[in-house]
Design a protein around this motif. Structure first.
Motif, PDB file in Angstrom:
ATOM      1  N   PHE A 148      10.339 -73.942  23.175  1.00  0.00           N
ATOM      2  CA  PHE A 148      10.806 -72.691  22.556  1.00  0.00           C
ATOM      3  C   PHE A 148      11.602 -71.885  23.572  1.00  0.00           C
ATOM      4  CE2 PHE A 148       6.671 -73.725  20.647  1.00  0.00           C
ATOM      5  CZ  PHE A 148       6.955 -73.690  19.294  1.00  0.00           C
ATOM      6  N   GLN A 149      12.811 -71.447  23.177  1.00  0.00           N
ATOM      7  CA  GLN A 149      13.595 -70.596  24.076  1.00  0.00           C
ATOM      8  C   GLN A 149      13.379 -69.107  23.782  1.00  0.00           C
ATOM      9  OE1 GLN A 149      15.603 -73.793  23.489  1.00  0.00           O
ATOM     10  NE2 GLN A 149      14.537 -74.105  25.411  1.00  0.00           N
ATOM     11  N   ASP A 150      12.709 -68.814  22.690  1.00  0.00           N
ATOM     12  CA  ASP A 150      12.518 -67.440  22.228  1.00  0.00           C
ATOM     13  C   ASP A 150      11.469 -66.727  23.086  1.00  0.00           C
ATOM     14  OD1 ASP A 150      11.048 -65.392  20.528  1.00  0.00           O
ATOM     15  OD2 ASP A 150      12.719 -65.842  19.192  1.00  0.00           O
ATOM     16  N   LYS A 151      11.847 -65.593  23.700  1.00  0.00           N
ATOM     17  CA  LYS A 151      10.939 -64.859  24.595  1.00  0.00           C
ATOM     18  C   LYS A 151       9.678 -64.410  23.866  1.00  0.00           C
ATOM     19  CE  LYS A 151      10.447 -60.669  27.391  1.00  0.00           C
ATOM     20  NZ  LYS A 151       9.034 -60.539  27.006  1.00  0.00           N
ATOM     21  N   GLN A 152       9.837 -63.910  22.621  1.00  0.00           N
ATOM     22  CA  GLN A 152       8.677 -63.420  21.867  1.00  0.00           C
ATOM     23  C   GLN A 152       7.694 -64.561  21.572  1.00  0.00           C
ATOM     24  OE1 GLN A 152      11.791 -62.219  20.975  1.00  0.00           O
ATOM     25  NE2 GLN A 152      11.484 -60.082  21.534  1.00  0.00           N
ATOM     26  N   VAL A 153       8.232 -65.726  21.198  1.00  0.00           N
ATOM     27  CA  VAL A 153       7.368 -66.886  20.931  1.00  0.00           C
ATOM     28  C   VAL A 153       6.605 -67.259  22.201  1.00  0.00           C
ATOM     29  CG1 VAL A 153       7.324 -69.347  20.338  1.00  0.00           C
ATOM     30  CG2 VAL A 153       8.796 -67.783  19.057  1.00  0.00           C
ATOM     31  N   LEU A 154       7.316 -67.279  23.329  1.00  0.00           N
ATOM     32  CA  LEU A 154       6.684 -67.636  24.605  1.00  0.00           C
ATOM     33  C   LEU A 154       5.621 -66.604  24.994  1.00  0.00           C
ATOM     34  CD1 LEU A 154       9.792 -68.992  26.518  1.00  0.00           C
ATOM     35  CD2 LEU A 154       7.857 -70.323  25.642  1.00  0.00           C
ATOM     36  N   ASP A 155       5.892 -65.326  24.740  1.00  0.00           N
ATOM     37  CA  ASP A 155       4.887 -64.284  25.015  1.00  0.00           C
ATOM     38  C   ASP A 155       3.633 -64.521  24.170  1.00  0.00           C
ATOM     39  OD1 ASP A 155       6.396 -63.016  26.929  1.00  0.00           O
ATOM     40  OD2 ASP A 155       7.084 -61.396  25.621  1.00  0.00           O
ATOM     41  N   PHE A 156       3.838 -64.899  22.903  1.00  0.00           N
ATOM     42  CA  PHE A 156       2.706 -65.194  22.021  1.00  0.00           C
ATOM     43  C   PHE A 156       1.898 -66.376  22.573  1.00  0.00           C
ATOM     44  CE2 PHE A 156       0.972 -67.505  18.269  1.00  0.00           C
ATOM     45  CZ  PHE A 156       0.079 -66.535  17.825  1.00  0.00           C
ATOM     46  N   LEU A 157       2.599 -67.437  22.968  1.00  0.00           N
ATOM     47  CA  LEU A 157       1.920 -68.629  23.498  1.00  0.00           C
ATOM     48  C   LEU A 157       1.220 -68.341  24.819  1.00  0.00           C
ATOM     49  CD1 LEU A 157       4.549 -71.406  22.671  1.00  0.00           C
ATOM     50  CD2 LEU A 157       2.369 -70.973  21.510  1.00  0.00           C
ATOM     51  N   PHE A 195       6.700 -66.662  16.261  1.00  0.00           N
ATOM     52  CA  PHE A 195       6.082 -67.987  16.394  1.00  0.00           C
ATOM     53  C   PHE A 195       5.940 -68.642  15.016  1.00  0.00           C
ATOM     54  CE2 PHE A 195       2.333 -70.695  16.119  1.00  0.00           C
ATOM     55  CZ  PHE A 195       2.670 -71.684  17.037  1.00  0.00           C
ATOM     56  N   LEU A 196       5.422 -67.895  14.050  1.00  0.00           N
ATOM     57  CA  LEU A 196       5.220 -68.437  12.698  1.00  0.00           C
ATOM     58  C   LEU A 196       6.544 -68.884  12.076  1.00  0.00           C
ATOM     59  CD1 LEU A 196       2.617 -65.834  11.361  1.00  0.00           C
ATOM     60  CD2 LEU A 196       2.160 -68.225  11.975  1.00  0.00           C
ATOM     61  N   GLY A 197       7.615 -68.155  12.383  1.00  0.00           N
ATOM     62  CA  GLY A 197       8.930 -68.497  11.854  1.00  0.00           C
ATOM     63  C   GLY A 197       9.555 -69.690  12.544  1.00  0.00           C
ATOM     64  N   LYS A 198       9.321 -69.803  13.854  1.00  0.00           N
ATOM     65  CA  LYS A 198       9.994 -70.848  14.641  1.00  0.00           C
ATOM     66  C   LYS A 198       9.290 -72.204  14.598  1.00  0.00           C
ATOM     67  CE  LYS A 198      13.488 -68.524  16.316  1.00  0.00           C
ATOM     68  NZ  LYS A 198      13.461 -67.445  17.233  1.00  0.00           N
ATOM     69  N   ILE A 199       7.975 -72.222  14.345  1.00  0.00           N
ATOM     70  CA  ILE A 199       7.226 -73.474  14.451  1.00  0.00           C
ATOM     71  C   ILE A 199       7.723 -74.532  13.460  1.00  0.00           C
ATOM     72  CG2 ILE A 199       5.313 -72.741  12.945  1.00  0.00           C
ATOM     73  CD1 ILE A 199       4.936 -74.903  16.106  1.00  0.00           C
ATOM     74  N   THR A 200       8.265 -74.105  12.312  1.00  0.00           N
ATOM     75  CA  THR A 200       8.755 -75.089  11.329  1.00  0.00           C
ATOM     76  C   THR A 200      10.285 -75.151  11.285  1.00  0.00           C
ATOM     77  OG1 THR A 200       8.571 -73.414   9.596  1.00  0.00           O
ATOM     78  CG2 THR A 200       6.706 -74.923   9.837  1.00  0.00           C
ATOM     79  N   ALA A 201      10.950 -74.454  12.199  1.00  0.00           N
ATOM     80  CA  ALA A 201      12.425 -74.449  12.217  1.00  0.00           C
ATOM     81  C   ALA A 201      12.949 -75.831  12.629  1.00  0.00           C
ATOM     82  CB  ALA A 201      12.929 -73.388  13.191  1.00  0.00           C
ATOM     83  N   ALA A 209       2.774 -58.101  16.998  1.00  0.00           N
ATOM     84  CA  ALA A 209       3.073 -58.594  15.647  1.00  0.00           C
ATOM     85  C   ALA A 209       4.408 -59.333  15.621  1.00  0.00           C
ATOM     86  CB  ALA A 209       3.086 -57.431  14.654  1.00  0.00           C
ATOM     87  N   THR A 210       5.404 -58.802  16.320  1.00  0.00           N
ATOM     88  CA  THR A 210       6.721 -59.453  16.393  1.00  0.00           C
ATOM     89  C   THR A 210       6.604 -60.816  17.070  1.00  0.00           C
ATOM     90  OG1 THR A 210       7.874 -57.340  16.440  1.00  0.00           O
ATOM     91  CG2 THR A 210       9.081 -59.226  17.305  1.00  0.00           C
ATOM     92  N   ASN A 211       5.854 -60.873  18.177  1.00  0.00           N
ATOM     93  CA  ASN A 211       5.668 -62.137  18.900  1.00  0.00           C
ATOM     94  C   ASN A 211       5.062 -63.199  17.978  1.00  0.00           C
ATOM     95  OD1 ASN A 211       6.603 -60.734  21.112  1.00  0.00           O
ATOM     96  ND2 ASN A 211       4.646 -60.661  22.173  1.00  0.00           N
ATOM     97  N   LYS A 255       1.623 -54.336   9.196  1.00  0.00           N
ATOM     98  CA  LYS A 255       2.333 -55.547   9.612  1.00  0.00           C
ATOM     99  C   LYS A 255       2.025 -56.785   8.771  1.00  0.00           C
ATOM    100  CE  LYS A 255       4.703 -53.890  12.988  1.00  0.00           C
ATOM    101  NZ  LYS A 255       6.168 -53.972  12.929  1.00  0.00           N
ATOM    102  N   PHE A 256       0.938 -56.757   8.000  1.00  0.00           N
ATOM    103  CA  PHE A 256       0.534 -57.961   7.277  1.00  0.00           C
ATOM    104  C   PHE A 256       1.543 -58.483   6.254  1.00  0.00           C
ATOM    105  CE2 PHE A 256      -3.774 -60.109   7.393  1.00  0.00           C
ATOM    106  CZ  PHE A 256      -3.866 -60.020   8.762  1.00  0.00           C
ATOM    107  N   PRO A 257       2.300 -57.628   5.536  1.00  0.00           N
ATOM    108  CA  PRO A 257       3.274 -58.197   4.606  1.00  0.00           C
ATOM    109  C   PRO A 257       4.249 -59.154   5.304  1.00  0.00           C
ATOM    110  CG  PRO A 257       2.927 -55.904   4.078  1.00  0.00           C
ATOM    111  CD  PRO A 257       2.177 -56.163   5.363  1.00  0.00           C
ATOM    112  N   GLU A 258       4.720 -58.769   6.478  1.00  0.00           N
ATOM    113  CA  GLU A 258       5.655 -59.599   7.248  1.00  0.00           C
ATOM    114  C   GLU A 258       4.953 -60.841   7.831  1.00  0.00           C
ATOM    115  OE1 GLU A 258       8.384 -58.995  11.284  1.00  0.00           O
ATOM    116  OE2 GLU A 258       7.189 -57.333  10.516  1.00  0.00           O
ATOM    117  N   ILE A 259       3.764 -60.643   8.391  1.00  0.00           N
ATOM    118  CA  ILE A 259       3.039 -61.730   9.043  1.00  0.00           C
ATOM    119  C   ILE A 259       2.585 -62.782   8.032  1.00  0.00           C
ATOM    120  CG2 ILE A 259       0.868 -62.272  10.252  1.00  0.00           C
ATOM    121  CD1 ILE A 259       1.308 -59.551  11.745  1.00  0.00           C
ATOM    122  N   THR A 260       2.072 -62.325   6.886  1.00  0.00           N
ATOM    123  CA  THR A 260       1.569 -63.288   5.898  1.00  0.00           C
ATOM    124  C   THR A 260       2.702 -64.107   5.288  1.00  0.00           C
ATOM    125  OG1 THR A 260       1.585 -61.594   4.160  1.00  0.00           O
ATOM    126  CG2 THR A 260      -0.503 -61.966   5.313  1.00  0.00           C
TER     127      THR A 260
END
Length: 197
Positions: free
Chosen positions: A148-157, A91-97, A85-87, A45-50
């Motif tokens: 955040f309206q994204d379920k995955q982001v909220l799960d991460f938080l 989050f990493l993608g949405k925080i700067t959107a 990893a998706t969650n 998962k690190f290529p996507e996460i990094t």
């Protein structure tokens, strides 16, 4: 293959120098032992996460420790390593959107300025933003939902915000790791040799 792909991702996305790759892998392995997100899954998962972490200007072995520790804590609100990893990636993608930046502004928080503060202080940008969110929302699920309206982001938080101390503990343990991968390899080889000796 997965380890070499994650090695390239660490060098390309997090600017980890080649001579520090062994330390980076030790950090990943140690954090996996502290939680339940294993090294093999991190390698996958690190290529996507990094790539997502790059947007927060995270770099070096400290970033490896941050991401590895966050994945362990993210497991608390995920049914699988892939989900955790998706969650986190979301989050990493949405925080700067742009949409997120606007919502934070309504709460009187300038995300770009906060990132600048973290980098200026040499602080962990991921941890800094999580602490900002914790302060803004008091960990309230409804307030986080306004950001955040994204379920995955909220799960991460939902996993991270109440468990910041656990995150810091795992990160600290992981940063102190040395020779973890070598010891594991040695143990596996001893077992293999005993079986076939």
């Amino acid at each position: 293959d997965q380890m070499s792909n994650s090695g390239f991702a660490l060098m390309d996305n997090l600017m980890v120098p080649p001579e520090q790759l062994r330390k980076a892998f030790d950090i990943m392995a140690k954090s996996g032992k502290e939680g339940s997100f294993e090294l093999a899954a991190m390698a996958r998962k690190f290529p996507e996460i990094t790539a997502g972490a790059k947007s927060l200007k995270m770099d070096g072995v400290d970033a490896v420790a941050s991401l590895s520790a966050a994945l362990q804590v993210a497991m608390k609100s995920a049914g699988s390593e892939d989900q955790a990893a998706t969650n986190m990636t979301n989050f990493l993608g949405k925080i700067t959107a742009p949409d997120t930046v606007k919502k934070f502004k309504k709460f009187g928080v300038d995300i770009e300025q906060e990132m600048g503060i973290a980098l200026e202080r040499g602080a962990d940008p991921l941890e800094h933003m999580l602490l900002v969110i914790k302060e803004m929302t008091d960990g309230d699920a409804f307030k986080m939902g306004e950001l955040f309206q994204d379920k995955q982001v909220l799960d991460f938080l939902r996993a991270m915000i109440p468990n910041m101390e656990e995150y810091q503990r795992i990160k600290g343990e992981a940063l102190g790791a040395d020779g973890v991968v070598d010891k594991d390899f040695e143990r596996v080889m001893k077992g293999f040799n005993a079986q076939w000796g």
